[in-house]
Design an enzyme around this catalytic site. Structure first.
Site, short mmCIF file in Angstrom:
data_model
loop_
_atom_site.label_atom_id
_atom_site.label_comp_id
_atom_site.label_asym_id
_atom_site.label_seq_id
_atom_site.Cartn_x
_atom_site.Cartn_y
_atom_site.Cartn_z
N TYR A 48 27.94 10.46 36.22
CA TYR A 48 27.88 8.85 34.38
C TYR A 48 29.18 8.65 34.40
CZ TYR A 48 29.23 8.35 30.09
OH TYR A 48 29.12 7.84 28.72
N THR A 87 -6.39 -5.62 -3.58
CA THR A 87 -6.00 -6.43 -2.58
C THR A 87 -6.03 -7.91 -2.79
OG1 THR A 87 -8.19 -6.99 -1.63
CG2 THR A 87 -6.06 -5.41 0.08
N LYS A 130 5.19 3.69 5.22
CA LYS A 130 4.22 2.98 6.59
C LYS A 130 4.49 2.10 7.39
CE LYS A 130 -0.18 2.29 5.82
NZ LYS A 130 -1.26 2.11 6.03
N GLY A 156 0.67 -1.19 0.39
CA GLY A 156 -0.13 0.32 0.23
C GLY A 156 0.50 1.81 -0.07
N ASN A 199 35.06 9.91 29.03
CA ASN A 199 35.74 8.09 28.80
C ASN A 199 36.12 8.76 27.09
OD1 ASN A 199 33.24 8.83 28.30
ND2 ASN A 199 32.69 7.01 27.14
N ARG A 212 -1.59 8.24 3.91
CA ARG A 212 -1.27 9.04 5.44
C ARG A 212 -1.08 9.66 6.69
NH1 ARG A 212 -7.24 6.46 6.06
NH2 ARG A 212 -6.49 4.86 4.48
N ARG A 266 44.73 16.93 43.16
CA ARG A 266 44.18 18.48 43.22
C ARG A 266 44.86 19.43 43.88
NH1 ARG A 266 42.29 17.30 48.72
NH2 ARG A 266 40.73 15.61 49.62
C1 UD1 Z 1 -9.27 -3.49 3.37
C2 UD1 Z 1 -10.71 -4.49 2.84
C3 UD1 Z 1 -11.81 -3.81 3.55
C4 UD1 Z 1 -12.09 -3.78 4.47
C5 UD1 Z 1 -10.53 -2.91 5.11
C6 UD1 Z 1 -10.37 -3.24 6.65
C7 UD1 Z 1 -10.40 -5.02 0.15
C8 UD1 Z 1 -10.97 -5.18 -0.61
N1 UD1 Z 1 -10.70 -4.34 1.38
O1 UD1 Z 1 -9.97 -2.08 2.82
O2 UD1 Z 1 -12.93 -4.73 3.59
O3 UD1 Z 1 -12.69 -2.95 5.52
O4 UD1 Z 1 -8.93 -3.56 4.48
O5 UD1 Z 1 -8.68 -1.98 7.22
O6 UD1 Z 1 -9.42 -5.75 0.64
N2 UD1 Z 1 -2.78 -3.74 0.13
C9 UD1 Z 1 -1.53 -3.91 -1.26
N3 UD1 Z 1 -1.55 -3.13 -2.59
C10 UD1 Z 1 -2.61 -3.31 -2.84
C11 UD1 Z 1 -3.71 -1.89 -2.20
C12 UD1 Z 1 -3.28 -3.07 -1.02
O7 UD1 Z 1 -0.43 -4.14 -1.48
O8 UD1 Z 1 -2.83 -3.01 -4.21
C13 UD1 Z 1 -2.93 -4.23 0.78
C14 UD1 Z 1 -1.87 -2.36 1.61
O9 UD1 Z 1 -0.86 -2.12 1.67
C15 UD1 Z 1 -2.73 -2.63 3.14
C16 UD1 Z 1 -3.55 -4.43 2.55
O10 UD1 Z 1 -3.46 -4.15 1.51
O11 UD1 Z 1 -1.51 -3.75 4.26
C17 UD1 Z 1 -4.86 -3.16 2.75
O12 UD1 Z 1 -5.04 -2.06 1.86
P1 UD1 Z 1 -6.32 -0.54 1.73
O13 UD1 Z 1 -6.18 0.16 0.78
O14 UD1 Z 1 -6.03 -0.44 3.37
O15 UD1 Z 1 -7.98 -1.58 1.93
P2 UD1 Z 1 -9.01 -0.87 2.27
O16 UD1 Z 1 -9.78 0.29 1.51
O17 UD1 Z 1 -8.70 -0.45 3.26
MG MG Z 2 -7.44 0.17 5.09
#
Ligand code: UD1
Ligand code: MG
Length: 454
Positions: A353, A85, A26, A15, A373, A19, A427
């Protein structure tokens, strides 16, 4: 944990983490003194994963490096484009094709998941489910995927953006992590499309795909505090708070007294023995162990330190990496100790110290003692023998050795070795002029009076 069934864990870490507003990826931000990634990897390993694939993005090579440093046999899969995901999970296609019994999918930004929860997901697989999701009752469900259930059966997971107004009323949300039957995982993931609000491949659609094939699906629930994911610094702080809460409870459960637990901060690896007392406002950085019966007084800060049985630190003690206190040693207020071994029963009670040093058993180090030291280029050691007595306000210019049982006169600057059982005084000799102060006052008052006359 789950004997007899092989397990592949896929940890999604590709991801963007926008933010966090950070130059650091992150998942390399820390909770309890270790990265989010490290927490997730530790939990998956404890849950019995035989193989772990970390899915990262090509623009974050630090994540892959850290994963392999933490878990040398971790496999790295690169997700070239962020397309959701399920797409991320498929970056681990090769490992999925091996055909493990259980596949766990987890997010690297969710550091508080307990290995037991992964274990419960795996147990549901061995009970015959093809897909098991993890849900939680969200205080504020907006933004999360919703678990759509009927008669206790999980029918689908619907992302917030795709949900109908009725579905948005559902409070049971998707935590994100999931377990798939390893024999079907690849085929389920390959069948997921991207016909949705974000044109992404949703892992959550594995549920609907499995149902359409007549496979059993299920959901387990966990407390929100355990599944909280981290997207920004506020959530990072909230995860830290939950981590600290758990650690305090664990330390107390093992027999330590915390007079004001909410003011004590631990590291993930802090080891606290029995009958240890920790007073308010103490901070443990990484790498600290405290043996049975020791007392850490208020406002002390410790990192990389080993505290022996019955030893005492603080109030306002500062122990830096390499500080090792033997049994019943005492380090008092405003004392800093670094890379030094303090012998059994030795006392360093005030304003001192001690760095790069060895202090023998039962030695007594007076207030204001400084081991000098460092010469701006190199560090040198100070050796202080057993039973030695260092008078207050002494500077020990390293390298220097003070023998067993030697005495150092107060205010000394010691630059040469001192043989055992001798006295060293380094001293200026005291000069006393009797009556001098009286005469000075008289003369000065007379001069002042003369100057005031018109
Ligand atoms: C996801 C879930 C959602 C859940 C929420 C909980 C899906 C589609 N949705 O949404 O149902 O309620 O988490 O927090 O799974 N990532 C990748 N590659 C990508 C996209 C994401 O590696 O292309 C990784 C991100 O680094 C992260 C995780 O997958 O660790 C979740 O991705 P994120 O974009 O935060 O998903 P949400 O929209 O929060
Ligand atoms: Mg998320």
């Amino acid at each position: 944990m789950q004997s007899g069934r092989s397990c592949l864990a896929i940890l999604l870490a590709a991801g963007e983490g926008t933010r966090m507003k950070s130059g650091r990826p992150k998942v390399l931000h820390e909770v309890g003194g270790r990265s989010l990634l490290a927490h997730a990897l530790a939990s998956l390993s404890e849950a019995g994963a035989d193989a772990v694939v970390v899915v990262t993005s090509p623009d974050r090579p630090e994540v892959a490096r850290e994963a392999q440093a933490l878990l040398p046999n971790a496999q790295i899969a690169i997700q070239a484009e962020r397309r959701g995901t399920a797409h991320a999970a498929l970056a681990a296609r090769e490992a999925l094709a091996v055909g493990y019994d259980d596949v766990i999918l987890a997010f690297a930004d969710t550091p508080l998941l307990r290995p037991e929860t992964f274990g419960a997901l795996r147990a549901a697989l061995s009970g015959g489910k093809a897909v098991v999701a993890l849900g939680f009752e969200a205080r504020d469900p907006s933004g999360y995927g919703r678990l759509v259930t009927r008669d206790g059966e999980l029918e689908a997971i619907v992302e917030h953006k795709d949900a109908t107004p009725e579905q948005r009323e559902i409070r049971l949300c998707n935590a994100g992590m999931m377990a798939l039957d390893g024999k079907q995982a690849l085929s389920l993931l390959d069948a997921i499309g991207n016909d949705n609000a974000q044109s992404e491949f949703y892992l959550t659609d594995a549920v609907a795909v499995a149902r359409s094939r007549g496979l059993a699906t299920g959901a387990l629930t966990a407390p929100e505090s355990e599944v909280q994911g981290i997207n920004d610094r506020i959530q990072l702080a909230s995860a830290e708070a939950e981590f600290q809460r758990r650690k305090r409870l664990a330390v107390m459960a093992e027999g330590a007294t915390l007079t004001a637990p909410e003011t004590v901060f631990f590291s993930h690896d802090t080891l606290i023995g029995r009958d240890v007392v920790i007073e308010p406002h103490v901070v443990f950085g990484p790498g600290v162990s405290v043996a049975d019966g020791a007392v850490i007084h208020a406002f002390s800060h410790l990192e990389g330190a080993e505290i022996g049985p019955g030893a005492s630190v603080g109030p306002y003690g500062r122990l830096r990496p390499g500080a090792r206190l033997a049994a019943k040693a005492r380090v008092g207020n405003f004392v800093e100790v670094k890379a030094a071994e303090i012998g059994a029963g030795a006392k360093i009670n005030h304003l001192t110290y001690i760095g790069d040093a060895t202090v023998g058993a039962n030695a007594n180090i007076g207030a204001g003692t400084i081991t000098c030291n460092y010469d701006g280029f190199f560090k040198y050691r100070t050796m202080i023998g057993a039973g030695a007595f260092v008078g207050s306000n002494s500077s020990l210019v390293a390298p220097v050795t003070i023998g067993d049982g030697a005495f150092i006169g107060s205010g000394s600057v010691i630059t040469e070795d001192v043989a055992p059982d001798s006295l060293a005084v380094g001293r200026g000799r005291q000069v006393t002029k009797e009556g001098w102060a009286h005469a000075f006052r008289e003369a000065s008052q007379a001069r002042k009076a003369a100057a005031k006359k018109p």
